[in-house]
Design an enzyme around this catalytic site. Structure first.
Site, PDB file in Angstrom:
ATOM      1  N   MET A   9       0.933   7.006   0.304  1.00  0.00           N
ATOM      2  CA  MET A   9       0.197   5.927   0.940  1.00  0.00           C
ATOM      3  C   MET A   9      -1.210   5.872   0.412  1.00  0.00           C
ATOM      4  O   MET A   9      -1.809   6.886   0.110  1.00  0.00           O
ATOM      5  CB  MET A   9       0.083   6.211   2.429  1.00  0.00           C
ATOM      6  CG  MET A   9       1.140   5.599   3.240  1.00  0.00           C
ATOM      7  SD  MET A   9       0.688   5.900   4.925  1.00  0.00           S
ATOM      8  CE  MET A   9       0.021   4.339   5.325  1.00  0.00           C
ATOM      9  N   CYS A  10      -1.687   4.681   0.373  1.00  0.00           N
ATOM     10  CA  CYS A  10      -3.074   4.532  -0.040  1.00  0.00           C
ATOM     11  C   CYS A  10      -3.922   4.343   1.204  1.00  0.00           C
ATOM     12  O   CYS A  10      -4.105   3.239   1.685  1.00  0.00           O
ATOM     13  CB  CYS A  10      -3.194   3.340  -0.959  1.00  0.00           C
ATOM     14  SG  CYS A  10      -4.851   3.095  -1.534  1.00  0.00           S
ATOM     15  N   LEU A  11      -4.412   5.436   1.710  1.00  0.00           N
ATOM     16  CA  LEU A  11      -5.294   5.369   2.875  1.00  0.00           C
ATOM     17  C   LEU A  11      -6.644   5.920   2.469  1.00  0.00           C
ATOM     18  O   LEU A  11      -6.751   7.083   2.085  1.00  0.00           O
ATOM     19  CB  LEU A  11      -4.740   6.219   4.019  1.00  0.00           C
ATOM     20  CG  LEU A  11      -3.671   5.618   4.898  1.00  0.00           C
ATOM     21  CD1 LEU A  11      -3.346   6.571   6.034  1.00  0.00           C
ATOM     22  CD2 LEU A  11      -4.104   4.281   5.449  1.00  0.00           C
ATOM     23  N   ASN A  21       0.798  -1.217   0.000  1.00  0.00           N
ATOM     24  CA  ASN A  21       0.000   0.000   0.000  1.00  0.00           C
ATOM     25  C   ASN A  21       0.835   1.273   0.000  1.00  0.00           C
ATOM     26  O   ASN A  21       0.278   2.360   0.090  1.00  0.00           O
ATOM     27  CB  ASN A  21      -0.930   0.020   1.218  1.00  0.00           C
ATOM     28  CG  ASN A  21      -1.838  -1.174   1.245  1.00  0.00           C
ATOM     29  OD1 ASN A  21      -1.620  -2.117   2.010  1.00  0.00           O
ATOM     30  ND2 ASN A  21      -2.831  -1.176   0.377  1.00  0.00           N
TER      31      ASN A  21
END
Lengths: 158, 730
Positions: free
Chosen positions: A91-93, A79
């Site tokens: 980041m993939c949040l 991620n």
């Protein structure tokens, strides 16, 4: 400015009672909106023992707009992008997306979430699809690679 | 307290101690032994009250002030559920705060030993039934008895309070019915009390993370989350300003999730809830957000909804492009109107499953929309239009125009095609007319307009033929074109043959038959599309009229070329001569009469096809070869005529013919057409053609008609050069 008050408060809380494995500081004492966070790799994950630097940028209209969280330390994680700059470390949040950001989300929650992500990657929502594949299909190889990266990039730095 | 004795009185002492416990207790100024006390009624479990409809049949729905609706969101929801269950009883509300019970306690002479206190109890408005009040009143004497005739006031007050907490036992009964005229007062009281309590509380705002007094906070109606007004204003204002209206909802991170999980059992419900969590405009006003911003919010939300709905029809007026009025998304009249819109919207969202199929078939659907449903009216400019053809509304009885392809059945399509091909529209009323026979001066059967059948021009009724006699007219000398009529079965060539080109007929036909028999399509194409002069923008053929007709006529001609039954053999029997033998008269000067070189154009092209036949001679082409000599002779005699005629038939904006350098060599094939490969390959009598071309040119030159000679008669390469040259000049 409303944002300064809140940021000051959040920063104060985080410095006084930091969440486990997370240390927060200002990147520049004069700038409230640039945070430097050091995150310890959570125990039980291949990142254990590593120290990861994150750079957090809070927008001027925080908390109405989400902060950006970037890993400045290279990390092998589904991620977290290991692209070349400027995209490296993004980041993939989900919670940080513009449409899903809620103003009452606190930075401590964001950081804890990020750390949780180190522990439990989310391959279904991956930036690095190859790593996600590997994570799914060959957990051993993934862990080994991740540990290698920790050694290479996140160990002796500080 | 005037009475000194009263001060020592047991009763005075009792009331004084009660007053210490209940500061709200008021001792009557006139009577030291009488006190009043208001006891708030706040049942532990909110009391559900049914408001009985008024007996006189007046609908019970009292107009609620905005504040009630806003503050009471939760209750209203419950209300509607109850309505479903008990439609007869209607209006039920759960109230947590009810108007207080007023106690008036009088301690008579002889209290407590001999007499119980005299109690008067009341509620304003009278929402408690008299039986309840009576029971409460009697409770006092009962308690006094139970205590053994002792001081009972505190016990009694406490008892009433407990009763109040239990809602006087009313909740145990089936339903608490209250006359509906009290509804407003009760609801208002409930709200006001809640608000007062809320304002006294302190909340930690989740955004600025600071504790705020309730009076500076707002509790969101849908979810009950509390934020401080300043933060809500900041956030919603920026959302609305930036057009991000979907984010005008609760700011709590977990808010939507919890709700959807709760309703999760029913997928549809869940989705609907999730979609529509944005705030109601009235709540925004209440926060408060400025009216302009709320209006913008409403506008944007509606716009989004319209855009999301694929069935939305927009006004065809360029400057307007408003949405058409629709029942589904009515245009708000004002902000209050929008609130209605908002509430109905969630209902409609529930029907969402119906929408997707609509979306897919929408385009096709429109075509099959019954006429009665095609009327659309723009909500902005009130333009009434047809939503299928997007023109001004034509009434239910008229068809859309132009007709859609899908609407035409095969037969209709065929007749439409026929009409396009074989009819000319009246320039005034556009009534299509088809000429059966005769000249091209037409009078419209409908509006009596005089017009030209070829080009649809208006003709002066006093002298309609001027159009055909004017050299500048595109139809100059073409009065009798298509004399035999227009249509599929008619042979327009006949007209030409009879009137214009009598001496062409045999040749034309024979040519076609002789060498084109096996190649009609190519010829056809050649004529339609590849005519070397077609792009010069000058007149063509007999029909210089606008494109459609021009093409049509060409087609007809071509069809005629292929007409069977022509004399074939005689033209083919020319002696072979080597091509090289033909000398090229390169130095011939440019003919002076170039301007009128009508035949050079389409007729030229046409003839070129014949000429391609090696046996055939020439341009103006009527010098057809029965033999070398014959051809020569014919050319000699006929060329002038033809030249004249051709020239006449042609209005000429054409550039002068080919340059000097372009040698007049008879073509072996129509340039660029390649429809006579055999001839072109030189295998078939190429020589005579050239020779004849040369001869003809010389003859023409002698007669000062060399402009009749055409570059078409050149060799392919030369021809190309010539054409280019022509273009350059033109």
């Amino acid at each position: 400015m409303a944002s300064q008050k809140r940021i000051t408060k959040e920063l104060g809380d985080l410095m006084n009672s930091p969440p486990p494995g997370i240390a927060v500081a200002l990147a520049d004492e004069a700038n409230l909106y640039q945070w430097k966070v050091t995150m310890e790799g959570p125990a039980g994950s291949p990142y254990a023992g590593g120290k990861f630097d994150l750079s957090i940028n809070l927008p001027q209209n925080y908390p109405f707009k989400p902060p950006t969280v970037v890993f400045t330390t290279k990390i092998y994680h589904p991620n977290i992008s290991n692209d070349s700059p400027p995209n490296s470390g993004t980041m993939c949040l989900g919670m940080l997306k513009d449409s899903e950001w809620k103003p009452s989300t606190k930075m401590s929650a964001v950081l804890e979430f990020a750390r949780q992500l180190l522990k439990e990657p989310n391959p279904d929502d991956a930036v690095e699809t190859k790593i996600a594949e590997q994570y799914r299909n060959d957990r051993g190889a993934y862990e080994k690679e991740a540990r290698d990266w920790v050694k290479r990039y996140a160990s002796g730095k500080k | 307290m005037d009475d000194p004795a009263a001060e020592d009185d047991e009763r005075t002492i009792e009331l004084a101690s009660i007053a210490a416990i209940y500061p709200e207790l008021i001792v009557d100024a006139q009577d030291p032994y009488t006190a009043t006390l208001e006891l708030s009624v706040t049942p532990v479990i909110p009391l559900r009250i049914l408001f009985a409809p008024a007996t006189d049949g007046v609908p019970p729905a009292l107009p609620k002030p905005p504040s009630s609706t806003e503050q009471n969101g939760v209750n209203v929801n419950i209300d509607s559920q109850v309505q479903v269950q008990q439609p007869a009883l209607l209006d039920a509300h759960e109230l947590s705060h009810l108007p207080p019970v007023a106690l008036r306690i009088t301690l008579p002479e002889g209290y407590p030993a001999v007499k119980p206190p005299v109690i008067s109890i009341s509620v304003t408005p009278p929402w408690l039934s008299s039986s309840v009040l009576n029971r409460l009143r009697e409770d006092c004497a009962r308690l006094w008895e139970e205590l053994g005739h002792d001081q009972v006031v505190y016990t009694y007050i406490d008892h009433v309070q407990q009763e109040a907490e239990q809602a006087f036992g009313l909740a145990r009964e089936a339903d608490v019915q209250v006359p509906s005229d009290l509804k407003l007062a009760l609801l208002d009281f409930d709200l006001k009390t809640k608000q007062e309590i809320f304002e006294k509380e302190t909340f930690d705002c989740g955004i600025c993370l600071e504790p705020k007094k309730g009076s500076n906070c707002h509790r969101l109606l849908q979810c009950g989350h509390v934020f401080c007004v300043a933060c809500l204003q900041d956030f919603y204002k920026s959302c609305i300003t930036e057009g991000d209206v979907d984010n005008v909802k609760c700011l709590s991170p977990t808010c939507g999730d919890a709700d959807s999980r709760r309703i999760g059992a029913d997928g549809r419900l869940l989705r609907r809830r999730k979609q529509d969590r944005t705030l109601n405009p009235s709540e925004l006003l209440q926060i408060p957000i400025e009216q302009e911003l709320v209006q913008r919010y409403v506008r944007l939300k509606r716009k989004k909804r319209l855009e999301a709905d694929k069935n939305t029809i927009y006004c065809p007026r360029q400057w307007c492009q408003g949405a058409a009025r629709s029942k589904k998304h009515p245009k708000p009249v004002d902000l209050m109107g929008d609130m209605v819109d908002e509430s109905s919207e969630s209902e409609l969202d529930g029907d969402a499953p119906q929408v997707p199929p609509d979306k897919k078939t929408k385009k096709a659907d429109l075509e099959f929309l019954p006429m009665s449903e095609r009327l659309a009216v723009c909500e902005d400019c009130d333009f009434a239009f047809c939503c299928v053809c997007r023109k001004g509304w034509h009434g239910e009885l008229a068809r859309c125009s132009p007709r859609r392809q899908q609407e035409l059945n095969e037969e209709e399509a065929a007749s439409l095609a026929y009409m396009q091909k074989y009819s000319t529209g009246c320039p005034t009323c556009n009534a299509p007319c088809q000429k059966a026979m005769g000249c091209n001066h037409m009078i419209c059967f409908k509006c009596k307009t005089h017009f030209c059948y070829l080009c649809s021009s208006y003709l002066m009724p006093d002298n309609p033929y001027r159009h055909f006699n004017d050299e500048k007219s595109p139809c100059y000398m073409r009065l009798w074109v298509l004399e035999a009529g227009d249509g599929e079965g008619v042979d327009p060539q006949g007209a030409h043959n009879n009137l214009e080109l009598p001496d062409w007929e045999a040749e034309v036909d024979s040519d076609a038959d002789s060498d084109d028999d096996d190649l009609p399509p190519e010829n056809f194409n050649a004529f339609r599309g590849h005519r070397p002069f077609a792009d010069e923008g000058s007149s063509d053929d007999e029909e210089p009229a606008p494109g459609q007709r021009r093409n049509r006529n060409m087609r007809i001609e071509i069809v005629n070329f292929a007409r069977p039954g022509a004399q074939i053999p005689q033209w083919i029997e020319l002696p072979e001569q080597p091509r090289a033998a033909a000398p090229a008269p390169q130095a011939v000067p440019n003919p002076p009469r170039a301007r009128r070189r009508g035949g050079g154009g389409q007729q030229g092209n046409r003839q070129r096809n014949m000429i391609n036949e090696p046996a055939r001679a020439v341009r103006g082409g009527h010098a057809q070869a029965h033999g070398h000599d014959q051809a020569r002779a014919r050319a000699r005699h006929q060329a002038p005529n033809n030249a004249l005629r051709a020239g006449d038939g042609q209005f000429d904006q054409r550039p002068p013919p080919q340059p000097d350098g372009a040698a007049p060599i008879l073509p072996l094939a129509a340039p660029g057409q390649g429809n006579h490969p055999g001839a072109r390959g030189g295998g078939q009598q190429p020589g005579p053609v050239r020779a004849m071309g040369l001869e003809r040119f010389l003859q023409l030159a002698i007669q000062d008609q060399e402009d009749e000679w055409d570059s078409d008669e050149l060799d392919d390469e030369f021809d190309l050069v010539a054409v280019q040259e022509l273009r350059r000049r033109g």
